[in-house]
Motif scaffolding. Structure first.
Motif, mmCIF file in Angstrom:
data_model
loop_
_atom_site.group_PDB
_atom_site.id
_atom_site.type_symbol
_atom_site.label_atom_id
_atom_site.label_comp_id
_atom_site.label_asym_id
_atom_site.label_seq_id
_atom_site.Cartn_x
_atom_site.Cartn_y
_atom_site.Cartn_z
ATOM 1 N N TYR A 132 0.828 -1.208 0.000
ATOM 2 C CA TYR A 132 0.000 0.000 0.000
ATOM 3 C C TYR A 132 0.864 1.260 0.000
ATOM 4 N N TYR A 192 -10.278 -10.085 0.544
ATOM 5 C CA TYR A 192 -8.932 -9.609 0.219
ATOM 6 C C TYR A 192 -8.344 -10.437 -0.905
ATOM 7 N N ALA A 210 -6.166 -5.699 -3.337
ATOM 8 C CA ALA A 210 -7.468 -5.049 -3.209
ATOM 9 C C ALA A 210 -8.144 -5.619 -1.971
ATOM 10 N N VAL A 227 -14.788 -0.998 -1.280
ATOM 11 C CA VAL A 227 -13.412 -1.294 -1.673
ATOM 12 C C VAL A 227 -12.538 -0.233 -1.024
ATOM 13 N N LEU A 253 -6.933 -0.415 -3.035
ATOM 14 C CA LEU A 253 -6.707 -0.909 -4.392
ATOM 15 C C LEU A 253 -5.436 -0.247 -4.903
ATOM 16 N N PRO A 310 -5.320 -3.388 -11.659
ATOM 17 C CA PRO A 310 -6.498 -2.960 -10.895
ATOM 18 C C PRO A 310 -7.791 -3.584 -11.410
ATOM 19 N N ALA A 317 -7.872 -7.199 -10.390
ATOM 20 C CA ALA A 317 -8.167 -7.336 -8.960
ATOM 21 C C ALA A 317 -9.654 -7.170 -8.693
ATOM 22 N N ILE A 318 -10.286 -6.198 -9.361
ATOM 23 C CA ILE A 318 -11.731 -5.985 -9.196
ATOM 24 C C ILE A 318 -12.507 -7.210 -9.679
#
Length: 392
Positions: free
Chosen positions: A232, A266, A279, A318, A321, A337, A340-341
């Motif tokens: 992160y 997660y 994410a 969310v 991300l 991204p 991941a979604i």
């Protein structure tokens, strides 16, 4: 539907520092008292707010000097504010910027301006000449003043403010610095069909055969939390108002949200065993606590425990991300991204959620906005950060 505002009053406003335990209790619980009855307001749990604001519980106090103030009128508190000198923020930004936060008040200029002036006065005494905010008490927690969306469904860790507060902050001399956008994604049978990943690529297959995913493990959550924190911090290091999350902040966050978490919440994406993207979804606490008030009765706590144990949630958010900076500007980095979604959607099939909030997204983050708006054309909530130069 218009959210109500109070009528201006002429009585003198007295802003005083929070000193006693009684003052602190009033500071923490103030929003549910002054906003009571305003359309769209749902009180958060006092317990949740103590995690954010109590010096004994909030890890931010380990690296920040913070002073709380309450605004009083006719013997009653009508507003609050925090003045913040965050040493980790100053170190990361390489600029001496103070912050204000936890700004909640009846929407009257006399109250809002008095609170901001008192915070500025405190910051000037500490050689601060520029102010940014609001944050509660960090950009890693509740951030911004709500500008639009007062009558939308409440969401965990997304602050609520009455209509008009934004205008009053700007009247007090603050200028918009950045807007934070939230998008409501309805989870229907065709959601995944509508969200097309370029080339229909899938994790672990074809050109992405070296890409694998990891689930959340409550047995290993401390170790995974540290991986998440480092990823992160790396992924968000270049974003506006970002402050690196410290290890003790991640530990505190995990302890707070652990009862809410399930493996499906997660996804960590690895490339040849190295974490490159993540994410996280957090179920919306308001779904199971919104009708209990800020201070539930013993029966209310029993209801909350049952709803939590049976996962009676309807929505989620969310909250994280991001993609490692090593892949920034690459084709894979731009795809992760979305992937991941998609992975979160796939895992969420056995969860009871009807909708998910994507947010917040920085207004200036074109990549994330394009991703969100490929699913939802327009944000349903908007929050705002402000800046102001103050004289020394």
């Amino acid at each position: 539907m218009q959210c109500e505002a109070s009528n201006p009053q002429s009585a003198e406003i007295d802003v005083r520092p929070v000193i006693t335990r009684g003052d602190l209790r009033r500071f923490i619980t103030l929003p549910r008292h002054i906003y009571k009855g305003m359309a769209g307001f749902v009180p958060p749990l006092d317990m949740e707010q103590r995690h954010l604001l109590s010096p004994k519980e909030s890890p931010v106090f380990r690296h920040a000097e913070i002073q709380y103030f309450l605004a009083w009128r006719d013997g009653k508190p009508v507003g609050r504010i925090a003045a913040i000198v965050d040493l980790k923020a100053i170190e990361h930004w390489q600029e001496v910027i103070g912050q204000f936060g936890a700004l909640d008040a009846l929407p009257e200029f006399s109250i809002v301006s008095a609170l901001l002036q008192k915070a500025e006065e405190w910051l000037r005494k500490r050689q601060i000449s520029k102010v940014r905010g609001p944050v509660t008490l960090s950009g890693n927690a509740e951030t911004g003043t709500m500008v639009d969306g007062q009558c939308s469904a409440p969401m965990i860790a997304i602050p609520w403010h009455p209509e008009g507060l934004d205008e009053l902050i700007r009247q007090a001399g603050y200028k918009k610095a950045q807007d934070l956008l939230s998008y409501r994604l309805e989870l229907t049978d065709d959601t995944e069909e509508r969200f097309k990943v370029p080339g229909n690529l899938k994790l672990g297959e074809g050109r992405l055969s070296s890409i694998t995913t990891r689930d959340l493990s409550k047995k290993e959550i401390t170790t995974q939390g540290e991986v998440l924190r480092k990823l992160y911090n790396d992924a968000w290091s270049h974003k506006y108002n970002f402050v690196p999350m410290q290890d003790y902040e991640m530990t505190a966050m995990i302890e707070q949200i652990k009862p809410l978490l399930r493996p499906e919440h997660y996804v960590q994406i690895d490339q040849k065993g190295e974490p490159v993207a993540m994410a996280m979804v957090l179920p919306n606490l308001y779904d199971i606590a919104g009708d209990l008030g800020g201070a539930p009765s013993p029966l209310g706590w029993m209801r909350l425990g049952y709803r939590l144990a049976t996962h009676k949630f309807r929505s989620a958010r969310v909250i994280l991300l991001g993609v490692t900076s090593k892949l920034r500007g690459t084709m894979l980095g731009s795809l992760l991204p979305s992937l991941a979604i998609v992975e979160l959607m796939r895992r969420g099939h056995n969860l009871p959620y009807k909708w998910v909030e994507l947010g917040w997204v920085l207004e200036s983050d074109v990549g994330m906005r394009n991703l969100a708006e490929s699913l939802v054309p327009h944000p349903h909530k908007r929050h705002r950060l402000y800046e102001r130069e103050i004289l020394t």
